[in-house]
Design an enzyme around this catalytic site. Structure first.
Site, PDB file in Angstrom:
ATOM      1  N   ASP A   1     -10.987  38.582  28.762  1.00 38.87           N
ATOM      2  CA  ASP A   1     -12.254  39.255  29.112  1.00 38.87           C
ATOM      3  C   ASP A   1     -12.475  39.226  30.627  1.00 38.87           C
ATOM      4  O   ASP A   1     -12.945  40.204  31.218  1.00 38.87           O
ATOM      5  CB  ASP A   1     -13.427  38.574  28.405  1.00 38.87           C
TER       6      ASP A   1
ATOM      7  N   ASP B   1     -20.923  31.092  21.035  1.00 34.86           N
ATOM      8  CA  ASP B   1     -19.655  30.441  20.681  1.00 34.86           C
ATOM      9  C   ASP B   1     -19.892  28.961  20.359  1.00 34.86           C
ATOM     10  O   ASP B   1     -20.463  28.228  21.180  1.00 34.86           O
ATOM     11  CB  ASP B   1     -18.657  30.520  21.853  1.00 34.86           C
TER      12      ASP B   1
ATOM     13  N   ASN C   1      -3.224  42.652  24.868  1.00 35.87           N
ATOM     14  CA  ASN C   1      -2.273  41.548  24.999  1.00 35.87           C
ATOM     15  C   ASN C   1      -0.965  42.000  24.342  1.00 35.87           C
ATOM     16  O   ASN C   1      -0.888  43.109  23.793  1.00 35.87           O
ATOM     17  CB  ASN C   1      -2.831  40.244  24.411  1.00 35.87           C
TER      18      ASN C   1
ATOM     19  N   GLY D   1     -17.852  41.580  24.788  1.00 33.02           N
ATOM     20  CA  GLY D   1     -18.632  42.518  25.602  1.00 33.02           C
ATOM     21  C   GLY D   1     -19.348  41.799  26.728  1.00 33.02           C
ATOM     22  O   GLY D   1     -19.214  42.164  27.912  1.00 33.02           O
ATOM     23  N   ALA D   2     -20.109  40.768  26.377  1.00 30.89           N
ATOM     24  CA  ALA D   2     -20.897  40.056  27.395  1.00 30.89           C
ATOM     25  C   ALA D   2     -19.983  39.307  28.366  1.00 30.89           C
ATOM     26  O   ALA D   2     -20.271  39.239  29.564  1.00 30.89           O
ATOM     27  CB  ALA D   2     -21.870  39.095  26.721  1.00 30.89           C
TER      28      ALA D   2
HETATM   29  O1  RIB Z   1     -12.596  36.855  23.936  1.00 31.86           O
HETATM   30  C1  RIB Z   1     -13.260  35.646  23.705  1.00 31.86           C
HETATM   31  C2  RIB Z   1     -14.461  35.878  22.854  1.00 31.86           C
HETATM   32  O2  RIB Z   1     -14.031  36.300  21.580  1.00 31.86           O
HETATM   33  C3  RIB Z   1     -15.298  34.653  22.598  1.00 31.86           C
HETATM   34  O3  RIB Z   1     -16.280  34.446  23.570  1.00 31.86           O
HETATM   35  C4  RIB Z   1     -15.840  34.887  21.207  1.00 31.86           C
HETATM   36  O4  RIB Z   1     -17.210  35.116  21.171  1.00 31.86           O
HETATM   37  C5  RIB Z   1     -15.058  36.080  20.659  1.00 31.86           C
HETATM   38  O5  RIB Z   1     -15.802  37.221  20.649  1.00 31.86           O
END
Ligand code: RIB
Length: 309
Positions: free
Chosen positions: A256, A17, A188, A45-46
């Site tokens: 996330d 990012d 969401n 994902g990560a």
């Molecule tokens: O949900 C946030 C993520 O969305 C960020 O980390 C960015 O990489 C996008 O995938």
């Protein structure tokens, strides 16, 4: 991490990012100055894998990075979180995925993603990691990798009786709903409205929502609503769950943190209500500091804040 800890397997993206902080988000055609610029690890994902790992779960990740320095650095960072990355392929001649993020003074953001190696994650690759899904307590996937890979992962989970959770973000019209069964869909409000078409996203409409979801072979829907209570239409119960009152600095990764924490708490055997409350805390706490992964709280921190709900 004890090898007795529950296992969450995540099929999803890994991005680097590039985050620019701005006073306000630019309008089309406008240039605004950045007050700070940072390069951090992200990708839905990560981010979700890290959120689950910090809730004391074993985590195995299936996805792709490039053979560039970003990819190598990312695998090391996930290893340091205790996440197993044997299922993450380093794709030759591809760049690791990137996200270009603007965050304004109110914590709002815009994100543009360049998929890079994430776009190479395939159904074959998922099949090669079949055991990671079969051994799991929970499978967790998003829509930032090719849908063929997501569908294959869900097929394996369905066959093996593994609980499946999907965060269909970013929403894609070509997902073959009803071809696989999904235990919980986490969305969401915007995504929820798109999926439910004309049915209002409200507790009073739980029967209509449940009927509609049946047609998609989705057993439960969870709608995160920022500072408003999370709406849960479960297979047997429907409720709204409160979240922490916070003043957000940066909302990137909050969804996330919610998804990863929710998956982990269910994997630990918590009830739907308990898992949603913990996930609400994880999501809210993630907004208090900049970056997607750094602020994701651990289990003890979440437990401490649960008392405030
Ligand atoms: O949900 C946030 C993520 O969305 C960020 O980390 C960015 O990489 C996008 O995938």
């Amino acid at each position: 991490m004890s090898d007795k800890a529950p296992l969450v397997t995540v099929v999803g993206s890994l991005n680097v990012d590039y985050v620019a902080r701005v006073g306000r988000l630019p309008m089309p055609g406008e240039t605004v100055p950045a007050t700070a610029l940072e390069m951090v690890h992200g990708g839905k994902g990560a981010n979700q894998a890290i959120a689950a790992a910090r809730q004391d779960c074993q985590v195995r990740m299936i996805g792709s990075v490039g053979t560039d320095d970003n990819g190598k650095g990312y695998l090391k960072a996930l290893g340091a979180e205790g996440i197993k990355t044997e299922g993450v392929r380093a794709v030759r001649k591809m760049q690791t995925g990137m996200a270009f993020i603007h965050v304004d003074g109110m914590g709002e953001n815009t994100i543009v993603v360049s998929a890079g190696a994430n776009g190479m994650t395939s159904a074959d690759q998922v099949r090669a990691q079949e055991a990671d899904i079969e051994d799991a307590d929970v499978l967790l996937a998003q829509f930032e990798v090719p849908l063929g890979a997501v569908v294959e992962a869900l097929r394996i989970a369905n066959r093996a009786g593994v609980l499946s959770i999907v965060n269909p973000s970013p929403l894609r019209p070509t997902f073959p709903w009803a071809s696989v069964e999904i235990d919980y869909l986490i969305v969401n409000e915007f995504e929820g409205e798109e999926i439910l078409e004309d049915i209002p996203l409200a507790l009073d409409y739980d029967c209509e929502i449940r009927d509609f979801l049946k047609g998609l072979r989705v057993n439960g829907l969870i709608v995160t609503r920022g500072s408003d209570p999370t709406l849960v239409i479960g297979p047997e119960q429907a409720f709204e769950a409160p979240t922490l009152a916070v003043v957000p600095v940066d909302t990137v990764g909050a969804g996330d943190a919610f998804a990863g924490c929710f998956a982990a708490r269910l994997a630990h055997g918590e009830t739907l209500w308990e898992a949603v409350l913990a996930a609400n805390c994880a999501g809210a706490l993630t907004t208090l500091r900049p970056g997607a992964q750094r602020p994701i709280p651990d289990r003890e921190t979440v437990d401490r804040h649960l008392a405030q709900l």
